[in-house]
Write a protein that holds these residues in place. Structure first.
Motif, PDB file in Angstrom:
ATOM      1  N   ARG A 101       0.865  -1.169   0.000  1.00  0.00           N
ATOM      2  CA  ARG A 101       0.000   0.000   0.000  1.00  0.00           C
ATOM      3  C   ARG A 101       0.907   1.226   0.000  1.00  0.00           C
ATOM      4  NH1 ARG A 101      -4.317  -1.745   4.738  1.00  0.00           N
ATOM      5  NH2 ARG A 101      -5.019  -3.697   3.778  1.00  0.00           N
ATOM      6  N   TRP A 102       1.394   1.551  -1.192  1.00  0.00           N
ATOM      7  CA  TRP A 102       2.408   2.587  -1.311  1.00  0.00           C
ATOM      8  C   TRP A 102       1.894   3.935  -0.828  1.00  0.00           C
ATOM      9  CZ3 TRP A 102       7.333   1.652  -1.845  1.00  0.00           C
ATOM     10  CH2 TRP A 102       7.748   0.467  -2.455  1.00  0.00           C
ATOM     11  N   GLU A 103       0.611   4.182  -0.982  1.00  0.00           N
ATOM     12  CA  GLU A 103       0.087   5.466  -0.552  1.00  0.00           C
ATOM     13  C   GLU A 103       0.208   5.629   0.960  1.00  0.00           C
ATOM     14  OE1 GLU A 103      -3.224   2.495  -0.419  1.00  0.00           O
ATOM     15  OE2 GLU A 103      -1.620   3.037  -1.814  1.00  0.00           O
ATOM     16  N   LEU A 104      -0.013   4.532   1.703  1.00  0.00           N
ATOM     17  CA  LEU A 104       0.140   4.591   3.156  1.00  0.00           C
ATOM     18  C   LEU A 104       1.607   4.720   3.548  1.00  0.00           C
ATOM     19  CD1 LEU A 104      -2.423   1.912   4.426  1.00  0.00           C
ATOM     20  CD2 LEU A 104      -2.698   4.388   4.266  1.00  0.00           C
ATOM     21  N   LEU A 105       2.478   4.013   2.837  1.00  0.00           N
ATOM     22  CA  LEU A 105       3.900   4.075   3.161  1.00  0.00           C
ATOM     23  C   LEU A 105       4.466   5.471   2.902  1.00  0.00           C
ATOM     24  CD1 LEU A 105       6.229   2.305   4.149  1.00  0.00           C
ATOM     25  CD2 LEU A 105       6.796   1.846   1.753  1.00  0.00           C
ATOM     26  N   LEU A 106       4.111   6.080   1.796  1.00  0.00           N
ATOM     27  CA  LEU A 106       4.586   7.424   1.496  1.00  0.00           C
ATOM     28  C   LEU A 106       3.992   8.453   2.452  1.00  0.00           C
ATOM     29  CD1 LEU A 106       4.477   7.377  -2.420  1.00  0.00           C
ATOM     30  CD2 LEU A 106       6.486   7.197  -0.930  1.00  0.00           C
ATOM     31  N   LEU A 107       2.732   8.249   2.830  1.00  0.00           N
ATOM     32  CA  LEU A 107       2.115   9.151   3.806  1.00  0.00           C
ATOM     33  C   LEU A 107       2.820   9.038   5.154  1.00  0.00           C
ATOM     34  CD1 LEU A 107      -0.117  11.152   4.530  1.00  0.00           C
ATOM     35  CD2 LEU A 107      -1.621   9.194   5.017  1.00  0.00           C
ATOM     36  N   ALA A 108       3.132   7.807   5.552  1.00  0.00           N
ATOM     37  CA  ALA A 108       3.842   7.605   6.811  1.00  0.00           C
ATOM     38  C   ALA A 108       5.217   8.259   6.776  1.00  0.00           C
ATOM     39  CB  ALA A 108       3.977   6.113   7.103  1.00  0.00           C
ATOM     40  N   LEU A 109       5.917   8.130   5.660  1.00  0.00           N
ATOM     41  CA  LEU A 109       7.242   8.736   5.523  1.00  0.00           C
ATOM     42  C   LEU A 109       7.158  10.259   5.569  1.00  0.00           C
ATOM     43  CD1 LEU A 109      10.269   8.269   4.950  1.00  0.00           C
ATOM     44  CD2 LEU A 109       9.727   8.363   2.511  1.00  0.00           C
ATOM     45  N   SER A 110       6.154  10.829   4.916  1.00  0.00           N
ATOM     46  CA  SER A 110       5.992  12.285   4.908  1.00  0.00           C
ATOM     47  C   SER A 110       5.671  12.810   6.304  1.00  0.00           C
ATOM     48  CB  SER A 110       4.880  12.678   3.933  1.00  0.00           C
ATOM     49  OG  SER A 110       5.171  12.236   2.623  1.00  0.00           O
ATOM     50  N   ILE A 111       4.779  12.121   7.003  1.00  0.00           N
ATOM     51  CA  ILE A 111       4.421  12.548   8.361  1.00  0.00           C
ATOM     52  C   ILE A 111       5.628  12.446   9.284  1.00  0.00           C
ATOM     53  CG2 ILE A 111       2.989  11.982  10.355  1.00  0.00           C
ATOM     54  CD1 ILE A 111       0.805  11.120   8.442  1.00  0.00           C
ATOM     55  N   TYR A 112       6.423  11.397   9.110  1.00  0.00           N
ATOM     56  CA  TYR A 112       7.635  11.230   9.920  1.00  0.00           C
ATOM     57  C   TYR A 112       8.578  12.409   9.705  1.00  0.00           C
ATOM     58  CZ  TYR A 112      11.665   8.884  12.034  1.00  0.00           C
ATOM     59  OH  TYR A 112      12.730   8.561  12.835  1.00  0.00           O
ATOM     60  N   GLY A 113       8.759  12.815   8.450  1.00  0.00           N
ATOM     61  CA  GLY A 113       9.633  13.941   8.154  1.00  0.00           C
ATOM     62  C   GLY A 113       9.129  15.240   8.758  1.00  0.00           C
ATOM     63  N   LEU A 114       7.828  15.472   8.711  1.00  0.00           N
ATOM     64  CA  LEU A 114       7.259  16.682   9.296  1.00  0.00           C
ATOM     65  C   LEU A 114       7.417  16.680  10.820  1.00  0.00           C
ATOM     66  CD1 LEU A 114       3.972  17.043   7.206  1.00  0.00           C
ATOM     67  CD2 LEU A 114       6.056  18.436   7.025  1.00  0.00           C
ATOM     68  N   ALA A 115       7.184  15.530  11.434  1.00  0.00           N
ATOM     69  CA  ALA A 115       7.340  15.443  12.886  1.00  0.00           C
ATOM     70  C   ALA A 115       8.794  15.671  13.291  1.00  0.00           C
ATOM     71  CB  ALA A 115       6.863  14.076  13.380  1.00  0.00           C
ATOM     72  N   LEU A 116       9.719  15.173  12.479  1.00  0.00           N
ATOM     73  CA  LEU A 116      11.135  15.376  12.759  1.00  0.00           C
ATOM     74  C   LEU A 116      11.508  16.852  12.644  1.00  0.00           C
ATOM     75  CD1 LEU A 116      13.201  13.198  13.489  1.00  0.00           C
ATOM     76  CD2 LEU A 116      14.007  13.269  11.123  1.00  0.00           C
ATOM     77  N   THR A 117      10.933  17.540  11.678  1.00  0.00           N
ATOM     78  CA  THR A 117      11.192  18.963  11.517  1.00  0.00           C
ATOM     79  C   THR A 117      10.695  19.753  12.721  1.00  0.00           C
ATOM     80  OG1 THR A 117      10.967  18.730   9.116  1.00  0.00           O
ATOM     81  CG2 THR A 117      10.820  20.950  10.013  1.00  0.00           C
ATOM     82  N   LEU A 118       9.575  19.346  13.293  1.00  0.00           N
ATOM     83  CA  LEU A 118       9.056  20.025  14.478  1.00  0.00           C
ATOM     84  C   LEU A 118      10.004  19.890  15.660  1.00  0.00           C
ATOM     85  CD1 LEU A 118       5.231  19.214  14.376  1.00  0.00           C
ATOM     86  CD2 LEU A 118       6.379  21.347  13.773  1.00  0.00           C
ATOM     87  N   THR A 119      10.678  18.745  15.779  1.00  0.00           N
ATOM     88  CA  THR A 119      11.641  18.585  16.876  1.00  0.00           C
ATOM     89  C   THR A 119      12.827  19.535  16.704  1.00  0.00           C
ATOM     90  OG1 THR A 119      12.873  16.810  15.745  1.00  0.00           O
ATOM     91  CG2 THR A 119      10.993  16.167  17.105  1.00  0.00           C
ATOM     92  N   LEU A 120      13.226  19.797  15.469  1.00  0.00           N
ATOM     93  CA  LEU A 120      14.320  20.739  15.227  1.00  0.00           C
ATOM     94  C   LEU A 120      13.888  22.167  15.541  1.00  0.00           C
ATOM     95  CD1 LEU A 120      15.742  19.298  11.871  1.00  0.00           C
ATOM     96  CD2 LEU A 120      16.322  18.694  14.224  1.00  0.00           C
ATOM     97  N   LEU A 121      12.659  22.518  15.185  1.00  0.00           N
ATOM     98  CA  LEU A 121      12.136  23.850  15.512  1.00  0.00           C
ATOM     99  C   LEU A 121      11.979  24.014  17.018  1.00  0.00           C
ATOM    100  CD1 LEU A 121       9.432  24.313  12.731  1.00  0.00           C
ATOM    101  CD2 LEU A 121      11.725  25.323  12.836  1.00  0.00           C
ATOM    102  N   ARG A 122      11.671  22.938  17.708  1.00  0.00           N
ATOM    103  CA  ARG A 122      11.556  22.991  19.170  1.00  0.00           C
ATOM    104  C   ARG A 122      12.892  23.391  19.791  1.00  0.00           C
ATOM    105  NH1 ARG A 122      10.568  17.296  21.192  1.00  0.00           N
ATOM    106  NH2 ARG A 122      12.836  17.192  20.949  1.00  0.00           N
ATOM    107  N   TRP A 123      13.967  22.769  19.342  1.00  0.00           N
ATOM    108  CA  TRP A 123      15.284  23.124  19.871  1.00  0.00           C
ATOM    109  C   TRP A 123      15.647  24.570  19.518  1.00  0.00           C
ATOM    110  CZ3 TRP A 123      20.234  23.301  17.025  1.00  0.00           C
ATOM    111  CH2 TRP A 123      21.312  23.546  17.870  1.00  0.00           C
ATOM    112  N   TYR A 124      15.294  25.001  18.324  1.00  0.00           N
ATOM    113  CA  TYR A 124      15.570  26.380  17.904  1.00  0.00           C
ATOM    114  C   TYR A 124      14.896  27.372  18.847  1.00  0.00           C
ATOM    115  CZ  TYR A 124      15.140  30.655  15.121  1.00  0.00           C
ATOM    116  OH  TYR A 124      15.160  31.954  14.696  1.00  0.00           O
ATOM    117  N   LEU A 125      13.667  27.103  19.252  1.00  0.00           N
ATOM    118  CA  LEU A 125      12.967  27.994  20.179  1.00  0.00           C
ATOM    119  C   LEU A 125      13.645  28.019  21.543  1.00  0.00           C
ATOM    120  CD1 LEU A 125       9.234  27.146  19.381  1.00  0.00           C
ATOM    121  CD2 LEU A 125      10.490  29.217  18.753  1.00  0.00           C
ATOM    122  N   LEU A 126      14.149  26.880  21.990  1.00  0.00           N
ATOM    123  CA  LEU A 126      14.848  26.829  23.270  1.00  0.00           C
ATOM    124  C   LEU A 126      16.152  27.618  23.216  1.00  0.00           C
ATOM    125  CD1 LEU A 126      14.281  23.083  24.237  1.00  0.00           C
ATOM    126  CD2 LEU A 126      13.192  25.097  25.246  1.00  0.00           C
TER     127      LEU A 126
END
Length: 414
Positions: A101-126
Motif C-alpha cells: 500500500r504505497w500510498e500509506l507508506l509514502l504518507l507515513a514517511l511524509s508525516i515522519y519527516g514533518l514530525a522530525l522537523t518540528l523537533t528541530l524547531l523545538r530546539w531552535y525555540l529553546l
C-alpha cells in the motif's frame, strides 16, 4: 609524557572496542529478533485449541493422521495457529512481488519527516529563549547532523553531544548552549509523559480503551498520571521561588569544585526557561503535535504491509500508550539508535496488548528504515549546506547582543 601518551592510547583502544561491541550487539539483537519472529512457533494454548477441533481429531494417530503432521495440517487452516510472521511479508511482497500500500507508506514517511522537523524547531525555540542567536537554517543543519549521529552512533545522546559542541563553538555562553540541548531532551520526555496522561485519559474517559487489555492500559495511565503530577507540581512550585533565593543557590553552585561554574550556568538556564512560560508552552505544543505525527507514522507504516492473516494489531488509540513507552525503552538500549532493542520492545508491547508480536517488530523495522533514511539525508544536508557566513553571522549576533556571562535570577525575573 610517554606514560601519559600510552594511557591515552589505551583509553582510546578500549573505547573503540566498546563501540565495536555495541555495533555487534545491535546486529546480533536485530538478527535474533527477526529470526524469532520470522515464523513464530504456535503457543501451547493455540495447539490445545486446534487439537480439540475437527482438524485436531484428524491429526490424532488413531484417526488417520500422524501426530507429527498436526502442525502441517493446521497451518492450512487460517487463524487456527499463531499468525504468520515476518516471513509472510517477505514471501508475499519480495518473492512474489505483491504490491504494498504505497500510498500509506509514502504518507507515513511524509508525516515522519514533518514530525522530525518540528523537533528541530523545538530546539531552535529553546536556543532563542536563552538569548542565544542562531539562524534558522543553521539550527536545522545542526539538528540534522545530530539526528544522523543519534541514529548511527551507539547510545541515544551521541548526536546531542555533537549538536551541543557545534552550537557552543559559536557562542560566548557555552554552558548555556549545552543547557539548550539538555533541556530539549528533558522537555521532550516531560511532554511525552503529559501526552500519554492527557490523551490516554481522554480516551479512557470516552471508553476507547475498554476491552481485554483495559487493565494493562490502566496501569500505564496511572503511572503517567503519577509522573506528570509530581513533575508538574515541582515545575509549578519553582515559579514561586524568589529571585534572591535563585541567585543565592547559583552562588552556592559556583563553589562546587571543578563543575561549579557550569552547574551555576545550567541552573540559571533552567530558571530562565521557568520564567518563559510562553516559550515552554509552545515547545510542549510542538512536541505533542510531533508525537501525534510519530505515532501516526508508526501505525500507517505497519498498515502498508499488514493483512488480516498476519493477526491482530492494537488500535490507533492504544498506540497512544504503547508508542511513547516503546520509544523510551528503545532510548535505554546502548546500541546505535537502539537497534534491536527497539524492535524487541515494540514486539513485547504488542504482545502485552494482545496483538501479534511479529506485527510490533515489523512496525518498528519500518520506523528504523525511516530513521536511517532521514539520518543519511541529514548528513548529506549538513555536508552540502555549508554557508561561509554562518559562523560570522552567529559571532556578529552574539557580539551585538548584550549578554552577561552570569545573568542574575533577579534580572531574569524582572
Amino acid at each position: 609524557m610517554p606514560t601519559t601518551a600510552c594511557k591515552r592510547a589505551k583509553h582510546v583502544n578500549i573505547r573503540l572496542l566498546v563501540d565495536l561491541g555495541k555495533y555487534l550487539l545491535a546486529i546480533g539483537l536485530l538478527l535474533w529478533v527477526v529470526w524469532a519472529n520470522w515464523t513464530p512457533a504456535a503457543s501451547p494454548r493455540s495447539l490445545a485449541s486446534v487439537a480439540a477441533s475437527t482438524v485436531g481429531l484428524m491429526g490424532d494417530p488413531g484417526v488417520g493422521f500422524p501426530a507429527a503432521s498436526l502442525r502441517t495440517v493446521c497451518a492450512l487452516v487460517p487463524g487456527r495457529l499463531e499468525p504468520p510472521g515476518l516471513g509472510y511479508v517477505w514471501h508475499h511482497h519480495v518473492e512474489r512481488g505483491e504490491p504494498l500500500r504505497w500510498e500509506l507508506l509514502l504518507l507515513a514517511l511524509s508525516i515522519y519527516g514533518l514530525a522530525l522537523t518540528l523537533t528541530l524547531l523545538r530546539w531552535y525555540l529553546l536556543v532563542r529563549a536563552l538569548g542565544l542567536v542562531l539562524p534558522v537554517f543553521a539550527a536545522l543543519r545542526l539538528g540534522l547532523i545530530g539526528i544522523f549521529f543519534n541514529t548511527f552512533l551507539p547510545g541515544a545522546v551521541g548526536g546531542d553531544i555533537i549538536k551541543a559542541a557545534a552550537l557552543a563553538r559559536g557562542q560566548s555562553r557555552r554552558t548555556a548552549s549545552v543547557a539548550t540541548v539538555l533541556m530539549d531532551r528533558a522537555i521532550a520526555l516531560w511532554a511525552l509523559v503529559w501526552f500519554v496522561a492527557v490523551l490516554g485519559g481522554v480516551a479512557w474517559g470516552l471508553g476507547w480503551l475498554e476491552g481485554p487489555r483495559a487493565t494493562t492500559a490502566a496501569v500505564i495511565l496511572r503511572l503517567a498520571w503519577l509522573i506528570a503530577g509530581i513533575s508538574g507540581l515541582g515545575w509549578f512550585l519553582l515559579g514561586y521561588l524568589p529571585a534572591r533565593r535563585a541567585d543565592r543557590f547559583a552562588e552556592r553552585l559556583t563553589k562546587l569544585p571543578g563543575v561549579g561554574k557550569a552547574a551555576a550556568e545550567f541552573w540559571r538556564s533552567v530558571w530562565m526557561y521557568r520564567n518563559r512560560p510562553g516559550t515552554i508552552a509552545l515547545v510542549m505544543l510542538l512536541t505533542w503535535i510531533g508525537q501525534v505525527g510519530f505515532l501516526s507514522s508508526f501505525y500507517l507504516g505497519l498498515m502498508a504491509f499488514w493483512s488480516p492473516v498476519m493477526g491482530p494489531v492494537p488500535t490507533f488509540v492504544q498506540h497512544v500508550l504503547l508508542v511513547p513507552m516503546g520509544l523510551v525503552m528503545q532510548a535505554l538500549v546502548p546500541t546505535p539508535g537502539g537497534a534491536g532493542g527497539g524492535e524487541w520492545s515494540f514486539g513485547a508491547l504488542y504482545f502485552l496488548f494482545g496483538a501479534a508480536e511479529a506485527n510490533g517488530v515489523l512496525a518498528s523495522l519500518v520506523q528504523r528504515l525511516f530513521s536511517w533514511l532521514f539520518g543519511l539525508v541529514g548528513c548529506g544536508f549538513y555536508l552540502w549546506y555549508r554557508p561561509a557566513t554562518e559562523s560570522l553571522q552567529m559571532g556578529q549576533s552574539v557580539s551585538a547582543t548584550p549578554v552577561v556571562d552570569k545573568p542574575t535570577a533577579s534580572a531574569i525575573a524582572g
